[in-house]
Structure formats: structure tokens, C-alpha cells
Design a protein around this motif. Structure first.
Motif, PDB file in Angstrom:
ATOM      1  N   TYR B  34       1.096  -1.696  -0.100  1.00  0.00           N
ATOM      2  CA  TYR B  34      -0.020  -0.218  -0.007  1.00  0.00           C
ATOM      3  C   TYR B  34       0.825   1.582  -0.165  1.00  0.00           C
ATOM      4  CZ  TYR B  34      -4.386  -2.361   0.787  1.00  0.00           C
ATOM      5  OH  TYR B  34      -5.991  -2.829   0.114  1.00  0.00           O
ATOM      6  N   HIS B  79      -5.450   4.779   0.754  1.00  0.00           N
ATOM      7  CA  HIS B  79      -3.832   4.131   0.935  1.00  0.00           C
ATOM      8  C   HIS B  79      -4.255   3.161  -0.649  1.00  0.00           C
ATOM      9  CE1 HIS B  79      -2.291   5.196   4.654  1.00  0.00           C
ATOM     10  NE2 HIS B  79      -1.698   4.174   4.086  1.00  0.00           N
ATOM     11  N   ARG B  81      -2.901  -0.181  -3.853  1.00  0.00           N
ATOM     12  CA  ARG B  81      -1.700  -0.988  -3.976  1.00  0.00           C
ATOM     13  C   ARG B  81      -2.935  -1.654  -5.533  1.00  0.00           C
ATOM     14  NH1 ARG B  81      -1.338  -6.035  -1.361  1.00  0.00           N
ATOM     15  NH2 ARG B  81      -1.368  -6.747  -3.652  1.00  0.00           N
TER      16      ARG B  81
END
Ligand SMILES: [Mn+2]
Ligand SMILES: [Mn+2]
Ligand SMILES: [Zn+2]
Ligand SMILES: [Zn+2]
Lengths: 147, 147
Positions: B34, B79, B81
DNA sequence: AAAACAATTAGGAATCGTTACGATTTATTG
DNA sequence: CAATAAATCGTAACGATTCCTAATTGTTTT
């Protein structure tokens, strides 16, 4: 948790009594749901028009510290509610419309504590179920009905 | 998820190719963890000093929209990812130091879908386990050693 | 009851992450 | 290459939260 119990804890911990603190606690006692700092401020400003944001945040923080309130972050905002009476660890269904909650007695950690190791040190977890409560759903449907 | 696959999806959806977008994707391909918007910005500004925050947030948003990235909110910050390759729904252990994750194959919803009704309409859930990964723990211990 | 002390507060500024904007640049298509 | 729409920059605006200081208040001590 309730107002008098909270006021006692407060005293024991050396914090001073103020009418504003009592009323803040009373608000959480009345509204059994998650409230934002803003909602708390708006509510208290009815009786204390000059009340400052700082006072609200500071008191929310100390009450959380004393486990009188519990906090969770929803949609980028802190939300507070009276700590649950249930002593046992548990989780919540949360209505994103009104902040009302229902308790979930089980914790997913119980089922997988065994598997979670491999050097990873667990310090916390979050399990929340989001949605809309029956009441808010009714309200929405009524609104939609007479467009 | 990988860079070329992501670029294809991007094209199919009618978005334009830019070197910045490719490099943003490459960053997520390299760092399998993240990242905050700020980390992304800092990284890309090495090659593109004038890169604007707007560009970062906009691209993170469209890539999330296309399920190329997945987002979660940790400690008051978004965050991002790369979306997990695993097609099946699952959850994560998250290292709060470095953002690295490990997968949890089970979902707590499977165990209590039956009990959750009573008019409450479930629209989502969040289950995350927080802590410190083995690697970060080692780093911390070393730091503590020569104080 | 008055003084002394420490905690609490108002009010506003500062900070942080995020979003919004208009003007300029760039990618894509033919 | 020209036309068009999308992408970008630079910066301003934003909302939530934190920080600061002087003034006020609750509590304890005389
Ligand atoms: Mn509860
Ligand atoms: Mn995963
Ligand atoms: Zn509701
Ligand atoms: Zn780590």
C-alpha cells in the motif's frame, strides 16, 4: 456506559467537571449511534453558542482515552459513540445513513488466530459491516415515492 | 495485475496513454504494498519534477475505478496498491510500518451471512488485520539496539 | 470567603489530505 | 498536419483536525 458512570470515571482520573462535558456525555447517552465531531459541536452549540471545535475534539479524545467513548473512522471522518455495555470483544453492523449499530457477537480473529503468525506481529484488527438500517431504508423509499 | 495488462484495460476504456501513467503503474508493480498519494507523488516527481497532486489523485481514482488499483483508508489516509491477482474475494494482514500485505483466504462474512438480516441491508464490509511484518520488526529491533 | 493553582476554554490560525479550477499542453485520430 | 478531446500544471479552495495563547473556570487551600 452511561452519563453518571462516565462522570465518575472522569473525576477519578482527575478531570474537572464542566456542564459542557456533562452535556456532551448526555448527547451520546441520548443518541445511541456514531456521531461525528461536527454533529457533536452542532448539538452543543444550541446551548453553548460560543463553543469551540477545540473543546469538542479535546473532550472526545480524553473520553476515548478513558474508554468512555469508542471511535471509528468512516468515510474519512472520526465517528464516536458510547462504549458498548457488553464487556466482551465484539463488532458492529453500521448504518452509513444514521450511524446506528447492531452488535455482532462473533469476532473473525477467533477463527484464524492459528494461521496468523510467520513473524507478523498482530497489533489490531477492524471488522465492520456497512449498510442501511431498516428505518433509514423506509425513509429513503418514502422520499423516492413522491419525486 | 501487471503494467501491460493495466495499460490495455486503460486503452480499452478510452483513456490515453501517457508516460506518467505508465510510470505510476510501474511503481505499483515494483512496490507490492500500500502506498499513499504522497508516496506516489514523491516517487514520480523524481522523473517529473513538475508533477501535480491533481494528476496523481486523478489517476489513482481512475485506476481504482477500473479495478486496476484497490484502495483502503488507513489512519486517515487513502492507501493504494495493485489489485490482487487472486480473483476470489479475500482480505489482508497489513503492516502499518511499510504497507506490505499478506492475504487471508477466508472472509468472515461467509460465517454470518445467515444471521445478518432483520431489515439491515448490507452494502459492504471491511476486515483488516494490522501489525508489523517480520522485516519491519527486525529493522525496529536494530534501531533500538544502538540508541 | 478569598486566594492560589491547575485545568479548561474560546477564538482563531495552522496543518494536512484531498478536491476543484482555468489555462495550457499533449495524445489520438484521420 | 489539423482538429478534437483528454490530460496536465499550478494554484486555490476545501473540510477535518490540530495547535496556540490569553482569558476563564473548577477545585483546593488558607
Ligand atoms: Mn457494540
Ligand atoms: Mn490480496
Ligand atoms: Zn440508519
Ligand atoms: Zn512492514
Amino acid at each position: 456506559m452511561n452519563v453518571t458512570k462516565a462522570l465518575n470515571i472522569m473525576k477519578e482520573q482527575g478531570f474537572k467537571y464542566t456542564a459542557k462535558r456533562e452535556e456532551l456525555l448526555q448527547l451520546f447517552s441520548d443518541e445511541k449511534r456514531y456521531l461525528t465531531a461536527k454533529e457533536v459541536l452542532n448539538s452543543l452549540q444550541k446551548n453553548y453558542p460560543g463553543m469551540s471545535v477545540d473543546t469538542v475534539y479535546r473532550n472526545l479524545a480524553i473520553f476515548e482515552e478513558m474508554d468512555i467513548l469508542e471511535m471509528t473512522e468512516l468515510e474519512g471522518e472520526m465517528h464516536f459513540r458510547f462504549s458498548c455495555s457488553t464487556t466482551a470483544h465484539h463488532h458492529h453492523l453500521i448504518c452509513l445513513e444514521c450511524g446506528k449499530t447492531r452488535e455482532i457477537e462473533t469476532c473473525p480473529m477467533d477463527w484464524l488466530n492459528e494461521n496468523v503468525d510467520g513473524g507478523f506481529e498482530v497489533t489490531g484488527h477492524k471488522f465492520e459491516i456497512y449498510g442501511m438500517c431498516a428505518e433509514c431504508k423506509r425513509t429513503k423509499q418514502k422520499e423516492a415515492a413522491h419525486v
